[in-house]
Design an enzyme around this catalytic site. Structure first.
Site, short mmCIF file in Angstrom:
data_model
loop_
_atom_site.label_atom_id
_atom_site.label_comp_id
_atom_site.label_asym_id
_atom_site.label_seq_id
_atom_site.Cartn_x
_atom_site.Cartn_y
_atom_site.Cartn_z
N HIS A 112 0.81 -1.22 0.00
CA HIS A 112 0.00 0.00 0.00
C HIS A 112 0.85 1.27 0.00
O HIS A 112 0.34 2.34 -0.32
CB HIS A 112 -0.99 -0.01 1.18
CG HIS A 112 -0.39 0.33 2.51
ND1 HIS A 112 -0.07 -0.63 3.46
CD2 HIS A 112 -0.05 1.51 3.09
CE1 HIS A 112 0.43 -0.05 4.53
NE2 HIS A 112 0.45 1.26 4.34
N ASP A 143 0.17 -7.61 1.66
CA ASP A 143 0.60 -6.21 1.71
C ASP A 143 2.12 -6.09 1.68
O ASP A 143 2.70 -5.31 2.44
CB ASP A 143 0.02 -5.49 2.93
CG ASP A 143 0.08 -3.97 2.78
OD1 ASP A 143 0.19 -3.50 1.64
OD2 ASP A 143 0.05 -3.28 3.81
N SER A 217 4.77 2.36 7.96
CA SER A 217 4.35 1.25 7.11
C SER A 217 5.48 0.78 6.22
O SER A 217 6.13 1.58 5.53
CB SER A 217 3.16 1.67 6.24
OG SER A 217 2.00 1.83 6.99
#
Length: 489
Positions: A112, A143, A217
Site C-alpha cells: 500500500h 501487503d 508502514s
C-alpha cells in the site's frame, strides 16, 4: 532555580518510583540500552517517498492537511498539494518506510506504500537518494512489495530471523519514518502472535506495543539480535497516532512471499479447492464431536484438488500434512505455504468416523471470472409450502419443492438443488440462527435432501436419536453455502 510542581497524583507516583529505586540501586539506570543494536541497523532502513498523479475534481481533498497551528502543519503543506480550483490533474506525495535485504539493491516495503505510484524514490540515512528502477513484484493479500534500485556501491542490508520463535513478552524494536521523521527508533514487546484482524484470508500478524505511526508502514520490526522478525503494516488508531496496538507481517510468512516475488514476479500459492467455516460448539454437538476443532467443508470446487481426492461438503478437515487444524483459519495458512504439486495427507471426519485421503496441491487461481446471470421476470404466486404432518415441528420452517416458479421468485441459481424455505416463524429456533425465506436446504445431518419429505424424515431421525441440534447445510440464491446448527426444541 525554578521549581515546577506536578499534580499530587503524579508526585505520589514519582515518590513510589523513587522508593523502589532506593531499595534497588541496580535498577536506577533503567533497562539495558538498545543503542548498539539500533546503531548497526539504521543505515539499512530507508525512507520511501512516492508521487502519484491524480485526476482533478475541482474539490479539495479532506484529511490531507495538518491541524492548524500544529508542528506538522508546514510538513503536510509541503507534501500534499492543494487541489487546483479548475480541477486540473495534480501530484500527491506520500511517505513510508522500507528496508534493504540485499546489498545489490533489493528493498522490502508494504504494497500500500507504493500502490499506484508514478515515481518511487528511496531516501537513505546519509542523505543520498536512488530511484526505484523496477517493482519486482507486489502482493496485496499480504501487503508486501519488493523493489529494485541500482546502487553504485553495495548497500547496508539486514537479514530475516525466525518469527516462529517470538514469544509474547519478547522485546522488539521498530525503525521507520513516522510523519517524515526518518530513522526513528521505538521499543516495545510482542503483545500477541497469530493475530487475526480481518484484513484477509492469511491473517497471522504479530502484535506489538512498540510505537508505530503513519509513515512506519513497510518498515522492519527487529528482535534484540538485530534480525527482522516482522514487516510493520497496520495500526489500530482513531487519529493515526500510536496507541500501542500495531501489527507486523511475520518474517516466516514474508520470506516465502518475497522469495516468490523475486523468482517469479508474482505469488504462487497452494490451493485445496474448498470453502470452509469454523466448527462452533453447536456444530460440534450436532456432529458428535466432544469439542470444536477442525475446518468444516461447506463447498468443494468441482475441478479442484480436494474434489479429485474425494473430499465432500460436510467433511471436517482435522489434519493437513500432519499439522493439526484447530480452527478454520489454520487451514488456509497451511495450504498457502504448501508446495504446488506436493501430495499431502488429509485426516477427515465423515459421518462420525475419521478417514485419510491424499490430495495433490494445486495452484491458487489469481483471477476469478465474474459470473453473469440474466435477470428473469418474477411472477408473484402463492408458495406451495409443506404443512407439518401430524403436527410435526419443522423448527419453525415452511418448506417446499424447488420448482421453476420458486427459483424465479427467489432468484435461485440453476446450480442449486434442494428444498427451499418459504417461511420462517418469528422467534423460532431457525429464525434465531438467521435462516431466511429463499434459503435452500441442501443437506440435513450430512445427507442430501431433494424433497420436503426428505427433510421431515431426517428431522424425525435426529429427534429419535436424542440429539439437541440438527445440522443443516444451506445455500443462498447464488450458491454460497453455510452450515447452521439449529436446536430441535
Amino acid at each position: 532555580m525554578t521549581r515546577h510542581l506536578a499534580p499530587a497524583g503524579w508526585r505520589a507516583a514519582a515518590l513510589g518510583v523513587c522508593l523502589v529505586l532506593i531499595a534497588a540501586p541496580s535498577l536506577a539506570r533503567g533497562p539495558a540500552s538498545v543503542a548498539d543494536v539500533a546503531e548497526g541497523l539504521q543505515d539499512a532502513v530507508v525512507n520511501i517517498s512516492t508521487t502519484q498523479t491524480l485526476k482533478g475534481t475541482g474539490e479539495p481533498v479532506p484529511g490531507r492537511r495538518g491541524p492548524k497551528g500544529s508542528p506538522f502543519e508546514e510538513f503536510f503543506d509541503d507534501f500534499f498539494d492543494e487541489e487546483d480550483a479548475d480541477g486540473m490533474p495534480r501530484k500527491v506525495s506520500s511517505l513510508g518506510s522500507g528496508f534493504v535485504i540485499d546489498p545489490s539493491g533489493l528493498i522490502v516495503t508494504n504494497n500500500h506504500v507504493i500502490e499506484g505510484a508514478d515515481e518511487i524514490i528511496i531516501n537513505f540515512t546519509d542523505g543520498s537518494k536512488l530511484k526505484v528502477t523496477k517493482i519486482l513484484g507486489h502482493d496485496p493479500k499480504t501487503d508486501l512489495a519488493l523493489l529494485k534500485v541500482e546502487p553504485k556501491e553495495p548497500l547496508k542490508a539486514v537479514s530475516f530471523g525466525d518469527s516462529g520463535r517470538m514469544r509474547v513478552g519478547d522485546w522488539v524494536m521498530a525503525i521507520g519514518n513516522p510523519f517524515g521523521l526518518g530513522g526513528s527508533v521505538t521499543v516495545g514487546i510482542i503483545s500477541a502472535t497469530k493475530r487475526d484482524i480481518n484484513a484477509g484470508p492469511y491473517d497471522d500478524f504479530l502484535q506489538t506495543d512498540a510505537a508505530i505511526n503513519r509513515g512506519n508502514s513497510g518498515g522492519p520490526l527487529f528482535n534484540m539480535d538485530g534480525e527482522v522478525i516482522g514487516v510493520n503494516t497496520a495500526i489500530i488508531s482513531r487519529t493515526g497516532g500510536s496507541i500501542g496496538i500495531g501489527f507486523a507481517v511475520p518474517s516466516n510468512s514474508a520470506v516465502k512471499v518475497l522469495d516468490q516475488l523475486k523468482q517469479y514476479g508474482e505469488t504462487r500459492r497452494g490451493w485445496l479447492g474448498v470453502h470452509v467455516q469454523n466448527v462452533t460448539d453447536e456444530i460440534a454437538e450436532s456432529l458428535g464431536l466432544q469439542e470444536p476443532m477442525g475446518a468444516l467443508v461447506a463447498k468443494v470446487a468441482p475441478d479442484g484438488p480436494a474434489a479429485a481426492a474425494g473430499v465432500k461438503a460436510s467433511d471436517v478437515i482435522l489434519k493437513f500434512d500432519g499439522q493439526v487444524i484447530d480452527n478454520m483459519r489454520d487451514l488456509p495458512r497451511a495450504v498457502v505455504g504448501a508446495r504446488i504439486g506436493k501430495d499431502v495427507p488429509l485426516e477427515l471426519l465423515r459421518d462420525g468416523k475419521t478417514m485419510d485421503v491424499t490430495v495433490t496441491i494445486g495452484r491458487l487461481p489469481e483471477d476469478e471470472e465474474d459470473e453473469v446471470e440474466e435477470e428473469e421476470e418474477v411472477q408473484d404466486q402463492e408458495d406451495p409450502a409443506l404443512p407439518a404432518p401430524d403436527g410435526e415441528d419443522l423448527l419453525g420452517l415452511s418448506i417446499a419443492p424447488l420448482t421453476d416458479a420458486l427459483r424465479s421468485k427467489y432468484d435461485i441459481a440453476d446450480s442449486v438443488e434442494g428444498v427451499i424455505i418459504t417461511g420462517v416463524e418469528p422467534d423460532s429456533p431457525a429464525a434465531q440462527k438467521n435462516v431466511k425465506p429463499g434459503d435452500v436446504i441442501i443437506e440435513v445431518t450430512q445427507e442430501e435432501v431433494r424433497q420436503p419429505q426428505d427433510v421431515v424424515t431426517r428431522l424425525q431421525a435426529v429427534k429419535r436419536s436424542g440429539r439437541g441440534r440438527v445440522l443443516l447445510l444451506l445455500s443462498d440464491a447464488k450458491g454460497e453455502l453455510r452450515f447452521v446448527a439449529v436446536p430441535t426444541s
